[in-house]
Write an enzyme that holds these catalytic residues in place. Structure first.
Site, PDB file in Angstrom:
ATOM      1  N   ASP A   1      -1.989   5.455  -5.770  1.00 33.24           N
ATOM      2  CA  ASP A   1      -2.268   4.603  -4.621  1.00 33.24           C
ATOM      3  C   ASP A   1      -2.453   3.157  -5.069  1.00 33.24           C
ATOM      4  O   ASP A   1      -3.425   2.829  -5.755  1.00 33.24           O
ATOM      5  CB  ASP A   1      -3.531   5.108  -3.911  1.00 33.24           C
ATOM      6  CG  ASP A   1      -3.806   4.385  -2.610  1.00 33.24           C
ATOM      7  OD1 ASP A   1      -2.948   3.596  -2.174  1.00 33.24           O
ATOM      8  OD2 ASP A   1      -4.871   4.616  -2.025  1.00 33.24           O
TER       9      ASP A   1
ATOM     10  N   ASP B   1       0.834  -1.195   0.000  1.00 33.63           N
ATOM     11  CA  ASP B   1       0.000   0.000   0.000  1.00 33.63           C
ATOM     12  C   ASP B   1       0.869   1.245   0.000  1.00 33.63           C
ATOM     13  O   ASP B   1       1.516   1.572   1.002  1.00 33.63           O
ATOM     14  CB  ASP B   1      -0.903  -0.017   1.241  1.00 33.63           C
ATOM     15  CG  ASP B   1      -1.959   1.076   1.216  1.00 33.63           C
ATOM     16  OD1 ASP B   1      -2.005   1.836   0.236  1.00 33.63           O
ATOM     17  OD2 ASP B   1      -2.732   1.168   2.182  1.00 33.63           O
TER      18      ASP B   1
END
Length: 442
Positions: free
Chosen positions: A323, A121
Site C-alpha cells: 500500500d 494510492d
C-alpha cells in the site's frame, strides 16, 4: 507499429495522380493518429514533507508529517480490516485524518486542462478531487476544480445504455438518476459527489472519457490540505489502472525516495517495465471485490535470525497488502516483539519510549546502524532499505517504521519499506517486481 504500403500501377492523368497522392497521404496520417499507442510516460511524485508541495503547511515542523502518517497508517489498517469483517481494536481507532503522509502527483482534469494534485494510492480505486460547488469541503490552498469550465466534463447518468454506474460497489443512483459515489473512512471522514467522465492528463499523455469522482462534500480528509483528492491505483474496475489498462499495457511502477528534498517518480506503460539480473518478482493475488494487491509474507528476519508468520486465515487472498498510501509497515504483534528484542540486542544505542506513545521501538540517536532486515514473501525476498527503517520523529529521537498489528490476519507493507526500490506492478502477469534503485537518478 508496422505499416505496409503497396502502390498500384495504373494509367491516370497528372491531376488525378495528385489527387490520389493527396488522398493517400490523408488516409496515411489518419491511420497513424487513429492507431497511436502510448509507449509510456513518467512524472514526478512529491514527498509529503517536500517544500515543492503547494499544499504543504509552512507552519509544520520537519517532524509533523511522520506523526500524521503514522496515525494515518493505524486508521487505514482499521478501515481495511473492518472491510473484511474483522472488528477494530480500540488501539487502532484514532481521530486523525486517514490520508495524511502520502506522495502526491500532479495531474490535470478537463478541457482546457485544470491542474490539481492527488495522493497516489494503491489501496484506493476511485480517483477523485474536490469540485465546485463545494457544499462542504476541507480547505485547500489552490483553486478547486469547477466542472462548468471543462468542455469535456460529463456527469454519468443512470440509464440502460450506460453501464458506468455498475463499475464499482461504491457507486449508486440518486433520485435524479445521477450516478454518485460515497467513500466513508474509519474516522467518520468521507467524500461524496458525482461520478463523471472527463479528460485526464498525466504528464504529456491525455486520456478521454476517464471515470472520476467529483467531490462536493468532503469532510476532514486531509490535515492541512496535503492534496485535493486521491489518485486511485488499485485493482478494481474503476481505478485508472484498470480503465487505462490497454493504453498502458497494465503496467505502472514507482520509485520512492525517503528524503523530502529528493525526487520520486511514477511511470506508466512501457516505461514501467522493471528488468535486470537483480530483480525480485513476487506473485500478486487480486480480487474482484476489493482494490488491494495481496502478497503472502512468510517471515521477517533480523540479521541471521528469522521470525515466521502464521499462515493467513484468508488463504485465497494472502496476508499482506502492499500500500503506497500507508507509510509504516504493519506486522503481527508476536513477530514485532521478537524483532524488537533482536534489534535491541544488535543496535548499540540507548532504547527509549516514544514520548507520544505511538512507535514501538525508538532510540535516542539520529544515526541508527541497524542490522539487515528482510521481508520474506512467497516468490522472493526484499531487503528493506536502511534509509526507510528508522525515522527521526523528534529532535534526537529515531523510531522504527515497522509497527505491530494488534489484530490477526491482515498486514500492510507500507511506503517506508518500499523506498530506494523501483516497484513495478504488472496486471498482465499478476506480478510485483522490486529492483534496488537510487530514485533521485531514476
Amino acid at each position: 507499429m508496422n505499416i505496409v504500403v503497396r502502390f498500384l500501377s495504373f494509367q491516370s492523368s497528372p491531376a488525378s495522380k495528385y489527387m490520389d497522392l493527396t488522398m493517400f497521404l490523408t488516409l496515411f496520417v489518419f491511420a497513424l493518429l487513429s492507431t497511436q499507442i502510448i509507449d509510456g510516460f513518467t512524472v514526478e511524485l512529491i514527498h509529503p514533507n517536500s517544500h515543492s508541495n503547494p499544499y504543504r503547511n509552512p507552519s509544520n515542523n520537519r517532524f509533523d508529517w511522520i506523526r500524521k502518517a503514522y496515525n494515518n497508517s493505524r486508521s487505514r489498517a482499521a478501515s481495511i480490516q473492518s472491510r473484511f469483517g474483522i472488528d477494530g481494536s480500540s488501539k487502532f481507532k484514532t481521530n486523525i485524518k486517514p490520508l495524511d503522509g502520502g506522495y502526491a502527483m500532479r495531474y490535470s482534469i478537463g478541457t482546457p486542462p485544470f491542474e490539481t494534485y492527488g495522493l497516489v494510492d494503491t489501496g484506493s480505486d476511485v480517483t477523485w478531487t474536490q469540485c465546485e460547488p463545494c457544499i462542504d469541503c476541507f480547505p485547500q490552498s489552490l483553486p478547486i476544480f469547477d466542472p462548468k469550465h471543462s468542455k469535456s466534463y460529463k456527469t454519468v447518468m443512470c440509464n440502460n445504455s450506460d453501464t458506468t454506474c455498475s463499475l464499482d460497489y461504491e457507486f449508486h443512483c440518486s433520485n435524479d438518476n445521477i450516478c454518485q459515489y460515497q467513500l466513508p473512512y474509519n474516522d467518520y471522514s468521507y467524500t461524496f459527489g458525482d461520478v463523471a467522465t472527463d479528460t485526464l492528463t498525466i504528464g504529456d499523455a491525455s486520456f478521454k472519457n476517464v471515470v472520476l469522482g467529483c467531490g462536493h462534500r468532503n469532510k476532514a480528509m486531509f490535515s492541512n490540505s496535503t492534496a485535493s483528492g486521491i489518485v486511485g491505483l488499485g485493482y478494481s474496475n474503476v481505478s485508472i489502472i484498470k480503465q487505462l489498462r490497454k493504453e498502458i499495457s497494465g503496467k505502472f511502477a514507482y520509485c520512492l525516495s525517503p528524503q523530502s528534498d529528493s525526487k520520486s517518480y511514477i511511470s506508466f506503460g512501457m516505461d514501467a517495465i522493471v528488468k535486470g539480473p537483480d530483480v525480485v518478482s513476487i506473485p500478486v493475488v487480486t480480487s474482484s471485490i476489493d482494490p488491494y494487491y495481496w502478497l503472502v509474507l512468510e517471515s521477517m528476519s533480523v540479521g541471521d535470525k528469522s521470525f515466521p508468520i502464521r499462515p493467513p486465515p484468508l488463504q485465497s487472498y494472502g496476508n499482506t497488502i502492499i500500500d503506497s498510501g500507508t507509510t509504516v509497515t504493519i506486522i503481527p504483534l508476536y513477530v514485532f516483539d521478537s524483532m524488537k528484542l533482536e534489534l535491541m540486542n544488535q543496535i548499540h544505542e540507548t532504547p527509549i519510549d516514544d514520548p507520544q506513545g505511538f512507535f514501538g521501538l525508538c532510540f535516542s540517536s539520529v544515526q541508527i546502524k541497524a542490522p539487515k532486515i528482510v521481508a520474506h514473501f512467497v516468490g522472493g525476498d526484499v531487503e528493506l532499505s536502511p534509509r526507510g527503517l528508522f525515522e527521526e520523529v523528534e529532535e534526537g529521537i529515531s523510531c522504527l517504521t515497522i509497527v505491530p498489528n494488534y489484530l490477526q490476519g491482515i498486514y500492510v507493507f507500507g511506503s517506508q519499506s518500499q523506498v530506494d526500490y523501483l516497484v513495478g506492478f504488472d496486471l498482465e502477469k499478476n506480478a510485483l517486481t522490486f529492483k534496488s534503485a537510487d530514485c533521485s537518478k531514476f
